[in-house]
Design a protein around this motif. Structure first.
Motif, PDB file in Angstrom:
ATOM      1  N   ALA A   1      -6.454 -10.841   1.855  1.00  0.00           N
ATOM      2  CA  ALA A   1      -6.938 -11.035   1.086  1.00  0.00           C
ATOM      3  C   ALA A   1      -7.051 -12.370  -0.547  1.00  0.00           C
ATOM      4  O   ALA A   1      -8.012 -12.623  -0.654  1.00  0.00           O
ATOM      5  N   VAL A   2      -5.999 -13.283  -0.096  1.00  0.00           N
ATOM      6  CA  VAL A   2      -5.749 -14.421  -0.173  1.00  0.00           C
ATOM      7  C   VAL A   2      -7.063 -15.311   0.243  1.00  0.00           C
ATOM      8  O   VAL A   2      -7.348 -16.154  -0.441  1.00  0.00           O
ATOM      9  N   TYR A   3      -6.969 -14.703   1.291  1.00  0.00           N
ATOM     10  CA  TYR A   3      -8.055 -15.449   1.894  1.00  0.00           C
ATOM     11  C   TYR A   3      -9.737 -15.842   1.138  1.00  0.00           C
ATOM     12  O   TYR A   3     -10.823 -16.953   1.168  1.00  0.00           O
ATOM     13  N   TYR A   4      -9.887 -14.313   1.144  1.00  0.00           N
ATOM     14  CA  TYR A   4     -10.921 -13.471   0.263  1.00  0.00           C
ATOM     15  C   TYR A   4     -10.431 -14.142  -1.200  1.00  0.00           C
ATOM     16  O   TYR A   4     -10.776 -13.009  -1.787  1.00  0.00           O
ATOM     17  N   ASN A   5     -10.541 -15.215  -1.720  1.00  0.00           N
ATOM     18  CA  ASN A   5     -10.129 -15.536  -3.084  1.00  0.00           C
ATOM     19  C   ASN A   5      -9.624 -14.661  -3.859  1.00  0.00           C
ATOM     20  O   ASN A   5      -9.763 -14.480  -5.055  1.00  0.00           O
ATOM     21  N   LYS A   6      -8.484 -14.119  -2.739  1.00  0.00           N
ATOM     22  CA  LYS A   6      -7.774 -13.129  -4.565  1.00  0.00           C
ATOM     23  C   LYS A   6      -8.571 -12.112  -4.261  1.00  0.00           C
ATOM     24  O   LYS A   6      -8.750 -11.842  -6.115  1.00  0.00           O
ATOM     25  N   ALA A   7      -9.266 -11.321  -3.648  1.00  0.00           N
ATOM     26  CA  ALA A   7      -9.772 -10.118  -2.942  1.00  0.00           C
ATOM     27  C   ALA A   7      -9.075  -8.860  -4.168  1.00  0.00           C
ATOM     28  O   ALA A   7      -8.324  -8.558  -4.965  1.00  0.00           O
ATOM     29  N   LEU A   8      -9.910  -7.624  -5.060  1.00  0.00           N
ATOM     30  CA  LEU A   8      -9.691  -7.506  -5.244  1.00  0.00           C
ATOM     31  C   LEU A   8      -9.407  -6.062  -4.255  1.00  0.00           C
ATOM     32  O   LEU A   8     -10.510  -5.733  -3.464  1.00  0.00           O
ATOM     33  N   LEU A   9      -8.400  -5.284  -4.910  1.00  0.00           N
ATOM     34  CA  LEU A   9      -8.197  -4.859  -3.443  1.00  0.00           C
ATOM     35  C   LEU A   9      -8.126  -2.894  -3.952  1.00  0.00           C
ATOM     36  O   LEU A   9      -7.497  -2.929  -5.211  1.00  0.00           O
ATOM     37  N   CYS A  10      -8.948  -2.303  -2.348  1.00  0.00           N
ATOM     38  CA  CYS A  10      -8.774  -0.471  -3.252  1.00  0.00           C
ATOM     39  C   CYS A  10      -8.067  -0.134  -2.553  1.00  0.00           C
ATOM     40  O   CYS A  10      -8.640   0.029  -1.070  1.00  0.00           O
ATOM     41  N   PRO A  11      -6.935   0.693  -2.321  1.00  0.00           N
ATOM     42  CA  PRO A  11      -5.260   0.718  -0.912  1.00  0.00           C
ATOM     43  C   PRO A  11      -6.320   2.782  -1.256  1.00  0.00           C
ATOM     44  O   PRO A  11      -5.546   2.838  -2.329  1.00  0.00           O
ATOM     45  N   GLU A  12      -5.945   3.445  -0.286  1.00  0.00           N
ATOM     46  CA  GLU A  12      -5.617   4.730  -0.738  1.00  0.00           C
ATOM     47  C   GLU A  12      -4.118   4.538  -0.334  1.00  0.00           C
ATOM     48  O   GLU A  12      -3.800   4.158   0.818  1.00  0.00           O
ATOM     49  N   ARG A  13      -4.075   5.680  -1.526  1.00  0.00           N
ATOM     50  CA  ARG A  13      -2.225   6.299  -1.524  1.00  0.00           C
ATOM     51  C   ARG A  13      -1.963   6.673  -0.043  1.00  0.00           C
ATOM     52  O   ARG A  13      -0.753   6.741  -0.038  1.00  0.00           O
ATOM     53  N   ALA A  14      -2.326   7.471   0.958  1.00  0.00           N
ATOM     54  CA  ALA A  14      -2.079   8.596   1.828  1.00  0.00           C
ATOM     55  C   ALA A  14      -0.993   8.342   1.945  1.00  0.00           C
ATOM     56  O   ALA A  14      -1.073   6.707   2.736  1.00  0.00           O
ATOM     57  N   SER A  15      -0.077   8.351   3.302  1.00  0.00           N
ATOM     58  CA  SER A  15       0.227   8.316   4.029  1.00  0.00           C
ATOM     59  C   SER A  15       1.280   7.003   4.047  1.00  0.00           C
ATOM     60  O   SER A  15       1.805   6.417   2.690  1.00  0.00           O
ATOM     61  N   SER A  16       0.797   6.075   4.891  1.00  0.00           N
ATOM     62  CA  SER A  16       1.637   4.766   4.798  1.00  0.00           C
ATOM     63  C   SER A  16       1.114   3.803   3.812  1.00  0.00           C
ATOM     64  O   SER A  16       1.027   2.949   3.559  1.00  0.00           O
ATOM     65  N   GLY A  17      -0.133   3.844   3.022  1.00  0.00           N
ATOM     66  CA  GLY A  17      -0.758   3.396   1.956  1.00  0.00           C
ATOM     67  C   GLY A  17       0.346   3.239   1.290  1.00  0.00           C
ATOM     68  O   GLY A  17       0.154   2.173   0.433  1.00  0.00           O
ATOM     69  N   HIS A  18       1.172   4.128   0.964  1.00  0.00           N
ATOM     70  CA  HIS A  18       2.054   4.005  -0.651  1.00  0.00           C
ATOM     71  C   HIS A  18       3.070   2.839   0.445  1.00  0.00           C
ATOM     72  O   HIS A  18       3.115   2.041  -0.821  1.00  0.00           O
ATOM     73  N   VAL A  19       3.479   2.573   1.253  1.00  0.00           N
ATOM     74  CA  VAL A  19       4.358   1.810   1.926  1.00  0.00           C
ATOM     75  C   VAL A  19       3.565   0.314   1.935  1.00  0.00           C
ATOM     76  O   VAL A  19       3.811  -0.550   0.933  1.00  0.00           O
ATOM     77  N   VAL A  20       1.623   0.061   1.822  1.00  0.00           N
ATOM     78  CA  VAL A  20       1.714  -1.817   1.981  1.00  0.00           C
ATOM     79  C   VAL A  20       1.456  -1.513   0.396  1.00  0.00           C
ATOM     80  O   VAL A  20       1.186  -2.614  -0.010  1.00  0.00           O
ATOM     81  N   ILE A  21       1.187  -0.491  -0.263  1.00  0.00           N
ATOM     82  CA  ILE A  21       1.106  -1.226  -1.446  1.00  0.00           C
ATOM     83  C   ILE A  21       2.176  -1.657  -2.410  1.00  0.00           C
ATOM     84  O   ILE A  21       2.166  -2.045  -3.766  1.00  0.00           O
ATOM     85  N   ASP A  22       2.776  -0.556  -2.035  1.00  0.00           N
ATOM     86  CA  ASP A  22       4.494  -0.689  -3.025  1.00  0.00           C
ATOM     87  C   ASP A  22       4.534  -2.272  -2.457  1.00  0.00           C
ATOM     88  O   ASP A  22       5.933  -3.699  -3.282  1.00  0.00           O
ATOM     89  N   LYS A  23       4.748  -2.721  -1.004  1.00  0.00           N
ATOM     90  CA  LYS A  23       5.027  -4.538  -0.522  1.00  0.00           C
ATOM     91  C   LYS A  23       3.958  -5.440  -0.939  1.00  0.00           C
ATOM     92  O   LYS A  23       4.650  -6.072  -1.794  1.00  0.00           O
ATOM     93  N   LEU A  24       2.767  -4.576  -1.584  1.00  0.00           N
ATOM     94  CA  LEU A  24       2.177  -6.311  -1.761  1.00  0.00           C
ATOM     95  C   LEU A  24       2.693  -6.168  -3.992  1.00  0.00           C
ATOM     96  O   LEU A  24       2.662  -6.932  -3.952  1.00  0.00           O
TER      97      LEU A  24
END
Length: 522
Positions: free
Chosen positions: A397-420
Motif C-alpha cells: 500500500a505504501v509502495y503504491y502511493n498509500k493506496a486506498l484499501l478495501c479489505p473484506e471484514r470476514a474471518s481473518s480480515g478483522h485481524v488485518v484491518i485492526d493491525k493496519l
C-alpha cells in the motif's frame, strides 16, 4: 571420428531408449486404416522427452497421446521383469476399445521383441517375464492393490466420475514403485475433478507437471481435412482466406503457427457446431479448454478468453523492485507486478484474507488497480499467516502511493484491518455505514462487509467494468477464476470447482476505485 557400433551395441542402445525402441520396432494404424511404421509427432516426442513422475496432459482431440503411452507400456512390460502397467479409462466400452488398440499394437511388433504370453484375457496382456499390462475402468482400485505399478495412464480423465478419479489416483500413488510414472490425460469436459487437478498443477499446488498441447500444433493428424475444408471454404466464399481477412483472434493463431488452411478448417468446424463446442474439443489455450462449463457463468467467458489471449500477447510481467521490503522479498514468489507506481497517481487495492493454512484452503489476495482501472499487481498465497499478510499489505500500500484499501471484514480480515489501524497507523481504508433495526444510522465500520446485499453489488460492478472495458485484468489466476465464477439457482455467486479469492479481491479493488472520491489519501 565416426565410431561404428556392433549390432549388440545398437540393440543395447535401442533397449535403453523408449522413444528409439518405438520408432525402431512399433507400427500403428493410420487414419486410413493402413499399418505404418510409428513416426512420433512433435507432441509425442515432447511428452516422452519431458515426462516426470506425475504428469497431467490437457489436449485437443486425437492428439496421439494415448497411443504413445500404450507404446511406452509395451516397452516397459517387454524390457523389464515383474512390472505392472495400468491403462485406465472412464467406461467399460472405452476399456474394451483401449485393449483392442493395445492388442493390435502388440501384434504389430516384430517377434524379436515379443515375449511369450502366459495368459489370455480380454483386458490383460501377461508375459513370461512376469510383467503385465492391464486395461480397466477408473475406480477399479483392486487392480492396483498388491501390484508394483511402473506406469499408470488414465485416458479421458475428464469423463471419469470425480469420486472414482480421486479414489483411483490415491490408490495408484500408494502402489507406484520408485521411478514409476502416472499420466492423466484428457480433453476438457467442464468443471470437475480433472479441472481441479489441472489448476492445482498450473499453480504448483500438487506434484503433477502440467503439459498442454493446443490444436494448432498438430499439423499431421488432420492434414487431409485441412485441405478438404479449405476447399469447402473456397467454394462458399469464392476464394481462400487471406491474412488480411483474419480477425484479432485468428491473427494470434496465425502468429502461433496455425496455417491459413487450419484457420479455414476451424471456421468450417465452428459453422457446423459453435465456437464454444470447438474450443472445448480443440482448445488453443488451457483456459479456453474449460470455458464451456455448462453453468450459469457470471462473467462472459468469450470475453475472458479474448482477454487471456490479449494478456499473453501484449502484457509482460515486470521485474520486482530492487528496493523491496524484507516481507515483500520473503514472499516475492507470490507477487506479480505489471505496472510500477507513478508519482502523483492514486491506486486502489482489494484485500481478501485467509488463515494461511496451505493445502486446498483459501488464499490471501491483494489486487491493485490504478485510477484508469489497470491491474498493476497482485499477491496470492495461501501459506502466509494473517500477521505477515498485514505487513505485506501495508508495504505494498505504501509502495503504491498509500493506496486506498478495501479489505473484506470476514474471518481473518478483522485481524488485518485492526493491525493496519492500530499497529501501522494506516487509515486510508474504506468505511461503510451501518444501521440499527429501526433504520437509524450507526457508526462507520472499517473495511467491507460482504453479505447477501453488498456482494451482488460488488460483483455486478466488477462484471460491468470488465465487459465494458473499464478495467484491464492482467492476472491469469484472476481470469481463470472468473471462468468458473457462477450463480446457482438460489442466486448465490461463488467459484465452482476451485477458489474465487482473486475474483473477490479484484471486486473489492473495484469498490475502492468506485468510491475513490469519498476518501482522501493520507
Amino acid at each position: 571420428m565416426n565410431i561404428k557400433l556392433t549390432d549388440a551395441e545398437k540393440l543395447k542402445r535401442i533397449m535403453q531408449d523408449p522413444l528409439l525402441w518405438m520408432t525402431t520396432f512399433a507400427s500403428v494404424p493410420d487414419k486410413q486404416g493402413r499399418v505404418v511404421k510409428f513416426q512420433p509427432t512433435p507432441q509425442q516426442k515432447y511428452l516422452m522427452k519431458n515426462k516426470s513422475k506425475y504428469n497431467i496432459i490437457l489436449k485437443a482431440r486425437q492428439g496421439g497421446i494415448s497411443t504413445v503411452v500404450m507404446l511406452y507400456a509395451c516397452y516397459l512390460a517387454l524390457t523389464r521383469q515383474n512390472v505392472t502397467c495400468l491403462l485406465m479409462s472412464y467406461s467399460t466400452q472405452s476399456v474394451t476399445e483401449n485393449f483392442s488398440k493395445l492388442r493390435a499394437i502388440y501384434d504389430y511388433l516384430p517377434d524379436v521383441v515379443k515375449k511369450e504370453e502366459t495368459a489370455n484375457s480380454r483386458t490383460q496382456l501377461s508375459f513370461i517375464n512376469h510383467s503385465k499390462i492391464i486395461c480397466c475402468t477408473c475406480g477399479s482400485t483392486d487392480k492396483s492393490r498388491g501390484s508394483s505399478i511402473v506406469l499408470a495412464h488414465v485416458s479421458e480423465a475428464g469423463l471419469c466420475k470425480d469420486e472414482n478419479l480421486e479414489k483411483q489416483l490415491l490408490a495408484i500413488e500408494q502402489a507406484l514403485v520408485p521411478g514409476g510414472e502416472i499420466f492423466i490425460e484428457s480433453t476438457a469436459k467442464g468443471i470437475n475433478y480433472f479441472h481441479t487437478l489441472w489448476n492445482k498443477a498450473v499453480s504448483h499446488e500438487n506434484n503433477y507437471k502440467p503439459v498442454f498441447f493446443p490444436w494448432y500444433k498438430e499439423k499431421r493428424m488432420f492434414a487431409s481435412e485441412y485441405i478438404e475444408f479449405s476447399d469447402v471454404f473456397k467454394a462458399r466464399e469464392g476464394h481462400y482466406l487471406t491474412v488480411e481477412e483474419l480477425d484479432e483472434y485468428e491473427k494470434w493463431l496465425y502468429e502461433q503457427g496455425a496455417t491459413l488452411q487450419m484457420i479455414m478448417w476451424r471456421r468450417i468446424k465452428i459453422a457446423n457446431s459453435s465456437e464454444e463446442a470447438f474450443a472445448q474439443e480443440f482448445p488453443a489455450t488451457p483456459e479456453e479448454a474449460f470455458l464451456n462449463s455448462d453453468g450459469a457463468n457470471v462473467f462472459d467467458t468469450k470475453l475472458i478468453n479474448e482477454q487471456i489471449i490479449n494478456v499473453k500477447r501484449n502484457i509482460k510481467e515486470l521485474p520486482l523492485p530492487s528496493d523491496m521490503t524484507p516481507t515483500m522479498r520473503k514472499w516475492k514468489k507470490y507477487l506479480k507486478i505489471w505496472k510500477y507506481p507513478e508519482k502523483g497517481k492514486r491506486y486502489y487495492a482489494g484485500i481478501d484474507s485467509a488463515e494461511g493454512l496451505g493445502g486446498d484452503r483459501d488464499y490471501s489476495v491483494m489486487s491493485i488497480l490504478d485510477a484508469d482501472g489497470f491491474q498493476c499487481g497482485i499477491f496470492r498465497c495461501n501459506k502466509i499467516k494473517p500477521y505477515e499478510f498485514t505487513q505485506l499489505v501495508y508495504d505494498l500500500a505504501v509502495y503504491y502511493n498509500k493506496a486506498l484499501l478495501c479489505p473484506e471484514r470476514a474471518s481473518s480480515g478483522h485481524v488485518v484491518i485492526d493491525k493496519l489501524k492500530e499497529e501501522y497507523h494506516y487509515n486510508n481504508i474504506m468505511r461503510y455505514k451501518t444501521y440499527d433495526d429501526r433504520g437509524k444510522k450507526g457508526r462507520k465500520k472499517w473495511g467491507w462487509e460482504s453479505n447477501s446485499k453488498s456482494k451482488p453489488i460488488m460483483i455486478n460492478r466488477f462484471v460491468e467494468w470488465f465487459e465494458t472495458r473499464e478495467i484491464f485484468i492482467c492476472s491469469l489466476d484472476t481470469l481463470r477464476e472468473m471462468t468458473t465464477y457462477q450463480q446457482d439457482e438460489s442466486g448465490s455467486m461463488n467459484g465452482v470447482g476451485g477458489h474465487d479469492d482473486t475474483v473477490i479481491a479484484t471486486g473489492l479493488a473495484c469498490e475502492a476505485l468506485h468510491y475513490k472520491n469519498h476518501f482522501l489519501t493520507n
